[in-house]
Design a protein around this motif. Sequence first.
Motif, mmCIF file in Angstrom:
data_model
loop_
_atom_site.group_PDB
_atom_site.id
_atom_site.type_symbol
_atom_site.label_atom_id
_atom_site.label_comp_id
_atom_site.label_asym_id
_atom_site.label_seq_id
_atom_site.Cartn_x
_atom_site.Cartn_y
_atom_site.Cartn_z
ATOM 1 N N PHE A 46 0.836 -1.192 0.000
ATOM 2 C CA PHE A 46 0.000 0.000 0.000
ATOM 3 C C PHE A 46 0.875 1.248 0.000
ATOM 4 C CE2 PHE A 46 -3.133 -2.701 2.516
ATOM 5 C CZ PHE A 46 -4.042 -2.801 1.478
ATOM 6 N N SER A 47 0.340 2.366 -0.461
ATOM 7 C CA SER A 47 0.957 3.675 -0.238
ATOM 8 C C SER A 47 -0.157 4.708 -0.115
ATOM 9 C CB SER A 47 1.902 4.059 -1.384
ATOM 10 O OG SER A 47 1.190 4.251 -2.588
ATOM 11 N N THR A 48 0.086 5.735 0.687
ATOM 12 C CA THR A 48 -0.919 6.774 0.889
ATOM 13 C C THR A 48 -0.887 7.775 -0.262
ATOM 14 O OG1 THR A 48 0.646 8.097 2.188
ATOM 15 C CG2 THR A 48 -0.781 6.569 3.403
ATOM 16 N N SER A 52 2.946 -0.782 -5.869
ATOM 17 C CA SER A 52 2.143 -0.238 -4.781
ATOM 18 C C SER A 52 0.720 -0.009 -5.253
ATOM 19 C CB SER A 52 2.736 1.077 -4.264
ATOM 20 O OG SER A 52 2.740 2.063 -5.286
ATOM 21 N N LEU A 88 -3.763 3.837 -1.087
ATOM 22 C CA LEU A 88 -4.792 3.736 -0.059
ATOM 23 C C LEU A 88 -5.880 4.773 -0.288
ATOM 24 C CD1 LEU A 88 -2.616 3.284 3.147
ATOM 25 C CD2 LEU A 88 -4.454 1.759 2.461
ATOM 26 N N ARG A 148 -13.400 2.757 5.337
ATOM 27 C CA ARG A 148 -13.182 1.347 5.646
ATOM 28 C C ARG A 148 -13.540 0.462 4.458
ATOM 29 N NH1 ARG A 148 -15.496 -0.092 11.510
ATOM 30 N NH2 ARG A 148 -14.304 -1.974 11.006
ATOM 31 N N SER A 199 -10.680 0.591 2.086
ATOM 32 C CA SER A 199 -9.554 -0.190 2.591
ATOM 33 C C SER A 199 -9.763 -1.678 2.349
ATOM 34 C CB SER A 199 -9.364 0.079 4.088
ATOM 35 O OG SER A 199 -9.017 1.431 4.318
ATOM 36 N N LEU A 237 -9.105 -2.466 -1.286
ATOM 37 C CA LEU A 237 -7.691 -2.499 -1.607
ATOM 38 C C LEU A 237 -7.013 -3.747 -1.065
ATOM 39 C CD1 LEU A 237 -6.702 1.240 -1.292
ATOM 40 C CD2 LEU A 237 -6.916 -0.131 -3.342
ATOM 41 N N SER A 238 -7.478 -4.234 0.099
ATOM 42 C CA SER A 238 -6.960 -5.507 0.596
ATOM 43 C C SER A 238 -7.282 -6.628 -0.392
ATOM 44 C CB SER A 238 -7.563 -5.829 1.966
ATOM 45 O OG SER A 238 -7.126 -4.900 2.943
ATOM 46 N N VAL A 298 2.252 -5.991 3.872
ATOM 47 C CA VAL A 298 1.308 -5.215 4.674
ATOM 48 C C VAL A 298 1.953 -4.866 6.013
ATOM 49 C CG1 VAL A 298 -0.989 -5.130 5.717
ATOM 50 C CG2 VAL A 298 -0.630 -6.434 3.603
ATOM 51 N N PRO A 330 -1.314 2.882 8.086
ATOM 52 C CA PRO A 330 -0.202 3.793 7.858
ATOM 53 C C PRO A 330 0.028 4.810 8.978
ATOM 54 C CG PRO A 330 -2.123 4.577 6.670
ATOM 55 C CD PRO A 330 -2.532 3.280 7.336
ATOM 56 N N GLY A 361 -5.971 -6.217 8.233
ATOM 57 C CA GLY A 361 -5.792 -6.184 6.790
ATOM 58 C C GLY A 361 -4.901 -7.289 6.247
#
Length: 219
Positions: A64-66, A85, A88, A94, A97, A100-101, A116, A121, A131
């Motif tokens: 993941f990346s923000t 990547s 997020l 939620r 998220s 993305l999981s 993970v 983050p 996650g």
Amino acid sequence: MRHRWLARLVGRAMARYLRLVAATARVSGEVTQEPVVLAFWHEYNLVAATAAHARRGHRFHVSFSTQTFRGEVMTSMLAALDAGSVPLPDPGDRAGSARLSLELARLGREGASPVVSPDGPLGPYRVAKPGALLVARESGLALQPWAVSARPSIRLTKRWDRHVVPLPFSRIRVHAAEPIEVPARASLRPLLARLQGALDGAAARADTQSGAHRFASRT
């Protein structure tokens, strides 16, 4: 995002640095070569990326990346390390998220090794969220808890995660816990305590092993 070009420049510079560390460090510890879901506390992101590049460079890792400046830095760094990547969603989304999981799990089924940080983050520090378990369940891959020590290293004590920065010519050691199998349709809540314990145990060994040179930083 403003200053995207700068974030990408910083990310590529960080990747060059981690390649230098990987080339000069002595990396030890039991490191599986199988596709797995790698899970480690957020503080180990840089040193774990170095260890994975040195010992699992044949594997495609994806994390993941923000969607922030720092996230763009990490995205660029991972790309320069031949990793991938997935961005997020906004904090508090939620449902996003979970989606993305599932996307990470899909990439795992296609041969990637998802990565993970269960307390990322933004924390709380060393408190596991589910996650990683979801990614493992939906991908069919084993969940491999890690902690990574580096000596010498710099500990960024002013960050929420007290991030570890490995130094060239350091001794890096991977502390792996027993893999966790997450059966299809398994309830994740009972496994969360097991994941927390595995990560805590590995981190305790890494904390004892590191004896790192720790410098306070406001980064």
